[in-house]
Design a protein around this motif. Structure first.
Motif, short mmCIF file in Angstrom:
data_model
loop_
_atom_site.label_atom_id
_atom_site.label_comp_id
_atom_site.label_asym_id
_atom_site.label_seq_id
_atom_site.Cartn_x
_atom_site.Cartn_y
_atom_site.Cartn_z
N LEU A 86 0.81 -1.22 0.00
CA LEU A 86 0.00 0.00 0.00
C LEU A 86 0.84 1.27 0.00
CD1 LEU A 86 -2.92 1.26 0.49
CD2 LEU A 86 -2.27 1.27 2.91
N VAL A 88 -0.34 5.47 0.02
CA VAL A 88 -1.34 6.53 -0.07
C VAL A 88 -0.61 7.87 0.06
CG1 VAL A 88 -3.37 7.59 1.00
CG2 VAL A 88 -3.16 5.09 0.91
N GLN A 89 -0.78 8.74 -0.93
CA GLN A 89 -0.17 10.07 -0.92
C GLN A 89 -1.28 11.11 -0.96
OE1 GLN A 89 2.43 9.21 -4.49
NE2 GLN A 89 3.89 10.41 -3.29
N ARG A 92 -4.67 9.94 -1.70
CA ARG A 92 -4.90 9.21 -2.94
C ARG A 92 -4.12 7.90 -2.91
NH1 ARG A 92 -2.47 8.81 -8.09
NH2 ARG A 92 -0.78 10.18 -7.40
N GLU A 93 -4.82 6.79 -3.15
CA GLU A 93 -4.17 5.49 -3.16
C GLU A 93 -3.38 5.31 -4.46
OE1 GLU A 93 -5.74 1.07 -3.61
OE2 GLU A 93 -6.11 1.80 -1.54
N LYS A 134 -11.44 4.77 5.35
CA LYS A 134 -10.31 5.42 4.69
C LYS A 134 -10.44 6.94 4.66
CE LYS A 134 -8.71 1.35 3.96
NZ LYS A 134 -9.82 0.57 4.55
#
Length: 237
Positions: A86, A88-89, A92-93, A134
């Motif tokens: 995984l 996430v930035q 945003r995945e 999330k």
């Protein structure tokens, strides 16, 4: 210029909890209070090219009038530098959660996710992350194995293991993310105990080994070991 709380720490390996170790082991510890500092995940520049090196990230940010105060490799990656798990930035995945079985440290279950949400930093077991809401998760990176889960050392770790390497990882304490890099080779068990018994973390995640690298102007340090995938960092205007 704002300064992060930087702590250069000594762990005495002859202490009761580390009685099997032969000498003192030194760790570099960086504590980041996420109520005051903003942690980010970096992988690629605006043209989609991976940064790969801490000095390249530093130069890219400097061209945008930002100073990199701290950076560390953020987890395991494939030969093309894409994350194994995984990523996430900024909500945003970029890469999905990886719950597959496999060989190597990443797949030594339980593995885990380091995340930062509106509630602060957390380290959770990977399958627990899958069940979390999330919304509000700003960044996340998956790696493995978990060093600590609710204060318990990973069951596969061997106290007198002779598998000793330079290692880095992250633990959490309240609103503080605690990043640690061993300056001498350690085994997984010793590394986990340092997070638990010295830094008083209940949850901690291994990030990587041989590639472990740190950027810190305060320590006059920008490491280059091997080219990297995802990078965690703090940058300011």
């Amino acid at each position: 210029m704002r300064k992060l709380l930087l702590l250069l720490a000594l762990c005495v390996a002859g202490a009761a909890s580390l009685a099997s170790a032969a000498a003192e082991t030194r760790y570099t510890v960086v504590k980041i209070d996420l109520r005051r500092e903003r942690l980010e995940l970096f992988l690629r520049d605006d043209s989609g090219v991976e940064f790969k090196r801490l000095d390249r990230l530093e130069a890219w940010l400097a061209a945008r009038n930002r100073q990199l105060l701290f950076a560390m490799n953020a987890g395991m990656y494939h030969a093309d530098f894409s994350p194994v798990g995984l990523l996430v930035q900024e909500g945003r995945e970029v890469a999905p959660l990886n719950l597959a079985a496999g060989t190597g440290n990443f797949f030594l279950k339980p593995n885990g996710v380091f995340l930062v949400s509106d509630a602060g930093p957390r380290v959770v077991e990977s399958s627990e992350y899958a069940a979390l809401p999330k919304e509000g998760v700003r960044l996340a990176t998956q790696s493995g194995p978990l060093l600590l889960r609710r204060g318990v050392v990973h069951p596969a770790f061997i106290p007198d293991s002779d598998s000793r390497k330079i290692r880095n990882g992250v633990g959490v304490s309240g609103h503080t993310a605690i990043f640690v890099l061993s300056e001498q080779p350690v085994n997984f068990y010793e590394f986990a105990l340092y997070f638990r018994d010295v830094l008083h973390c209940r949850d901690a995640l291994y990030l990587d080994g041989t590639v472990s690298a740190l950027h810190s102007p305060a320590l006059r340090r920008t490491d280059f070991t091997r080219e990297l995938g995802p990078i965690l960092g703090v940058a300011v205007p």
